[in-house]
Write an enzyme that holds these catalytic residues in place. Structure first.
Site, short mmCIF file in Angstrom:
data_model
loop_
_atom_site.label_atom_id
_atom_site.label_comp_id
_atom_site.label_asym_id
_atom_site.label_seq_id
_atom_site.Cartn_x
_atom_site.Cartn_y
_atom_site.Cartn_z
N VAL A 15 1.00 -1.33 -0.03
CA VAL A 15 -0.14 -0.03 0.16
C VAL A 15 0.64 1.25 -0.16
O VAL A 15 0.34 2.41 -0.25
CB VAL A 15 -1.16 0.06 1.13
CG1 VAL A 15 -2.16 -1.06 0.99
CG2 VAL A 15 -0.23 -0.10 2.51
N GLY A 16 2.10 1.07 0.30
CA GLY A 16 3.05 2.35 0.26
C GLY A 16 3.67 2.75 1.66
O GLY A 16 4.04 3.68 1.79
N LYS A 46 13.32 -1.69 10.17
CA LYS A 46 12.29 -2.63 9.49
C LYS A 46 12.51 -3.91 10.31
O LYS A 46 13.45 -4.55 10.02
CB LYS A 46 12.68 -2.89 8.00
CG LYS A 46 11.71 -4.03 7.13
CD LYS A 46 10.37 -3.44 6.99
CE LYS A 46 9.74 -4.29 6.21
NZ LYS A 46 8.36 -3.91 5.72
N GLU A 122 8.68 0.41 10.20
CA GLU A 122 7.87 -0.10 9.25
C GLU A 122 7.42 -1.46 9.44
O GLU A 122 8.26 -2.16 9.51
CB GLU A 122 8.66 -0.05 7.71
CG GLU A 122 7.47 -0.33 6.81
CD GLU A 122 7.99 -0.72 5.37
OE1 GLU A 122 9.03 -0.23 5.08
OE2 GLU A 122 7.37 -1.44 4.51
N ALA A 124 5.07 -4.94 8.74
CA ALA A 124 5.27 -5.86 7.47
C ALA A 124 3.70 -6.22 7.23
O ALA A 124 2.89 -6.64 8.04
CB ALA A 124 6.00 -7.22 8.09
N TRP A 216 -0.19 9.53 -7.24
CA TRP A 216 0.49 8.24 -7.70
C TRP A 216 1.63 8.99 -8.45
O TRP A 216 1.04 9.26 -9.69
CB TRP A 216 -0.32 7.36 -8.31
CG TRP A 216 0.20 5.99 -8.60
CD1 TRP A 216 0.98 5.48 -9.73
CD2 TRP A 216 0.56 4.92 -7.74
NE1 TRP A 216 1.53 4.52 -9.58
CE2 TRP A 216 1.08 4.03 -8.31
CE3 TRP A 216 0.31 4.90 -6.30
CZ2 TRP A 216 1.63 2.92 -7.48
CZ3 TRP A 216 0.54 3.68 -5.77
CH2 TRP A 216 1.21 2.67 -6.33
N THR A 217 2.91 9.12 -7.88
CA THR A 217 4.14 9.65 -8.92
C THR A 217 5.09 8.49 -9.01
O THR A 217 4.98 7.48 -8.10
CB THR A 217 4.59 10.77 -8.14
OG1 THR A 217 5.15 10.28 -6.72
CG2 THR A 217 3.57 11.75 -8.13
N1 LIG Z 1 2.37 6.99 -4.38
C1 LIG Z 1 3.11 6.25 -5.31
N2 LIG Z 1 3.39 6.54 -6.43
C2 LIG Z 1 4.10 5.74 -7.20
N3 LIG Z 1 4.33 4.41 -6.96
C3 LIG Z 1 4.16 4.28 -5.50
C4 LIG Z 1 3.53 4.82 -4.62
N4 LIG Z 1 3.26 4.34 -3.40
C5 LIG Z 1 3.92 3.03 -3.64
N5 LIG Z 1 4.55 2.90 -4.80
C6 LIG Z 1 5.13 1.80 -5.52
O1 LIG Z 1 4.16 0.74 -5.06
C7 LIG Z 1 4.99 -0.47 -4.67
C8 LIG Z 1 4.40 -1.05 -3.23
O2 LIG Z 1 4.74 0.27 -2.44
P1 LIG Z 1 5.56 -0.10 -1.06
O3 LIG Z 1 6.74 -0.80 -1.49
O4 LIG Z 1 5.91 1.30 -0.44
O5 LIG Z 1 4.50 -0.65 -0.10
P2 LIG Z 1 4.58 -1.36 1.38
O6 LIG Z 1 3.25 -1.25 1.89
O7 LIG Z 1 5.84 -1.07 2.17
O8 LIG Z 1 4.74 -3.04 0.77
P3 LIG Z 1 5.19 -3.98 1.89
O9 LIG Z 1 4.06 -4.61 2.51
O10 LIG Z 1 5.83 -5.18 0.90
O11 LIG Z 1 6.39 -3.63 2.90
C9 LIG Z 1 6.21 -0.08 -4.59
O12 LIG Z 1 6.77 -0.45 -6.07
C10 LIG Z 1 6.36 1.63 -4.58
O13 LIG Z 1 7.50 1.83 -5.38
C1 LIG Z 2 5.74 -10.25 0.89
C2 LIG Z 2 5.61 -9.07 1.51
N1 LIG Z 2 5.86 -7.96 0.52
C3 LIG Z 2 5.28 -8.56 2.93
N2 LIG Z 2 6.85 -8.58 3.16
C4 LIG Z 2 4.74 -9.60 3.89
C5 LIG Z 2 3.35 -9.19 3.85
C6 LIG Z 2 2.39 -10.48 4.46
C7 LIG Z 2 1.04 -10.27 4.23
C8 LIG Z 2 0.27 -11.39 5.03
C9 LIG Z 2 -1.20 -11.13 4.72
O1 LIG Z 2 -1.91 -10.41 5.40
O2 LIG Z 2 -1.87 -12.04 4.10
MG LIG Z 3 7.52 -1.97 2.60
#
Ligand SMILES: Nc1ncnc2c1ncn2[C@@H]1O[C@H](COP(=O)(O)OP(=O)(O)OP(=O)(O)O)[C@@H](O)[C@H]1O
Ligand SMILES: C[C@H](N)[C@H](N)CCCCCC(=O)O
Ligand SMILES: [Mg+2]
Length: 244
Positions: A15-16, A46, A122, A124, A216-217
Site C-alpha cells: 500500500v506504500g 524494519k 515500518e 510487515a 501516484w507519482t
Molecule cells: N504514491 C506512489 N506513487 C508511485 N508508486 C508508488 C507509490 N506508493 C507506492 N508505490 C510503489 O508501489 C509499490 C508498493 O509500495 P511499497 O513498497 O511502499 O508498499 P509497502 O506497503 O511498503 O509494501 P510491503 O508490504 O511489501 O512492505 C512499490 O513499487 C512502490 O514504489
Molecule cells: C511479502 C510482502 N511484501 C510482505 N513483506 C509481507 C506481507 C505479509 C501479508 C500477510 C497477509 O496479510 O496475508
Molecule cells: Mg514496505
C-alpha cells in the site's frame, strides 16, 4: 524512556508503507538539519522483511528505506530479520525451519528507541500479520509504545480496510496518529472527489485524522520533499510523537 517515534503500518501489503516511511525520513532529516525538528538523528527500522534474499538487495525494504530516505544507515542494520519467502513473517520463518524470537525482536526495537533519536518503524503487511504463533505486528507496535500511522489505498474498498485497521489498533491499545491515503488517481475530478469522500468517511467513522493524500507519482528519492509530505508533517500531532 523517551519514546520518540512512529510505527508505520498499512491496510495491506503493497500500500506504500515504505514509500511513506522513506518520504518522512527524508523530510524529517531535512527539518532536523535546519534546526526545525528536535531530534539530531532520524533513523528507520524494519523489524522483519520477507520476499527478498538479503537486506542489501535493491528490492529490499531496508535498501529502499535508506535509498529513498536519503539515509546513511546501512540497509543490513535497518532490517533485523530477512526471509526469502514472500509470506507473513511467521510462515516465512517456518519455511526456513525457524521460529522468530519475538522477545529478542522487541528488545532490539526498544534498544533502537533508547538513544533519543527519532525512529520510524515500518511493519510487515498490515497490523494483523503473524510474527509468531501468538504475536502479531500489532503486538509489536503496542509493546514498543509507539503510535501508528496507517497507510491506506485511496480508492473504493479502503474505508472498510482502514476502519478495521483502526479498530484493531485501538483494541491493541495503540494510539492512531493518522491515516495517509496513497495512490490517489488524480486523473479525473470524479476520482479526486471520491478520494475526498473516502477521507471524510474514514475521519468521521474512525475518529482519526486523514493527514495526507499521496498522488501516484513515479519518482521516489531522498532529495525532494513533495508537498504531500510537508502537509502530512504539519498535520501530525508531534506532542504525542515526540514522547512526553
Ligand atoms: N504514491 C506512489 N506513487 C508511485 N508508486 C508508488 C507509490 N506508493 C507506492 N508505490 C510503489 O508501489 C509499490 C508498493 O509500495 P511499497 O513498497 O511502499 O508498499 P509497502 O506497503 O511498503 O509494501 P510491503 O508490504 O511489501 O512492505 C512499490 O513499487 C512502490 O514504489
Ligand atoms: C511479502 C510482502 N511484501 C510482505 N513483506 C509481507 C506481507 C505479509 C501479508 C500477510 C497477509 O496479510 O496475508
Ligand atoms: Mg514496505
Amino acid at each position: 524512556m523517551n519514546r520518540r517515534g512512529l510505527f508505520i503500518t498499512g491496510t495491506d501489503t503493497g500500500v506504500g508503507k515504505t514509500r511513506v516511511a522513506a518520504g518522512m525520513a527524508a523530510a524529517l532529516r531535512r527539518l532536523s538539519a535546519e534546526g526545525r525538528f528536535p531530534a539530531a538523528e532520524i533513523r528507520v527500522w524494519k523489524p522483519v522483511q520477507t520476499g527478498v534474499v538479503s537486506a542489501g538487495h535493491c528490492d529490499a525494504d531496508s535498501f529502499r528505506l535508506a535509498a529513498e530516505g536519503g539515509l546513511a544507515q546501512n540497509p543490513r542494520d535497518i532490517a533485523t530479520l530477512t526471509y526469502a519467502e514472500p509470506l507473513a513473517p511467521w510462515m516465512a520463518a517456518r519455511r526456513t525451519g525457524e521460529t522468530i524470537d519475538y522477545a529478542a525482536l522487541l528488545a532490539d526495537g526498544r534498544r533502537r528507541l533508547g538513544d533519543g533519536d527519532f525512529l520510524l518503524v515500518e511493519g510487515a503487511g498490515g497490523l494483523a500479520v503473524p510474527i509468531t504463533d501468538t504475536k502479531l505486528i500489532a503486538h509489536l507496535a503496542a509493546e514498543l509504545g509507539l503510535p501508528v500511522l496507517i497507510v491506506a489505498r485511496a480508492g473504493l474498498g479502503t474505508v472498510n480496510h482502514t476502519l478495521l485497521t483502526v479498530a484493531l489498533a485501538r483494541h491493541s491499545g495503540i494510539r492512531v496518529a493518522g491515516v495517509v491515503l496513497n495512490g490517489a488517481a488524480a486523473h479525473t475530478e470524479a476520482d479526486r472527489l471520491s478520494v475526498e469522500e473516502n477521507a471524510e468517511m474514514i475521519a468521521a467513522f474512525g475518529e482519526v485524522p486523514v493527514v495526507g493524500t499521496l498522488p501516484w507519482t513515479e519518482q521516489a528519492d531522498g532529495a525532494s520533499s513533495p508537498d504531500w509530505i510537508d502537509t502530512m508533517i504539519t498535520r501530525l500531532d508531534w506532542t504525542t510523537l515526540l514522547g512526553e
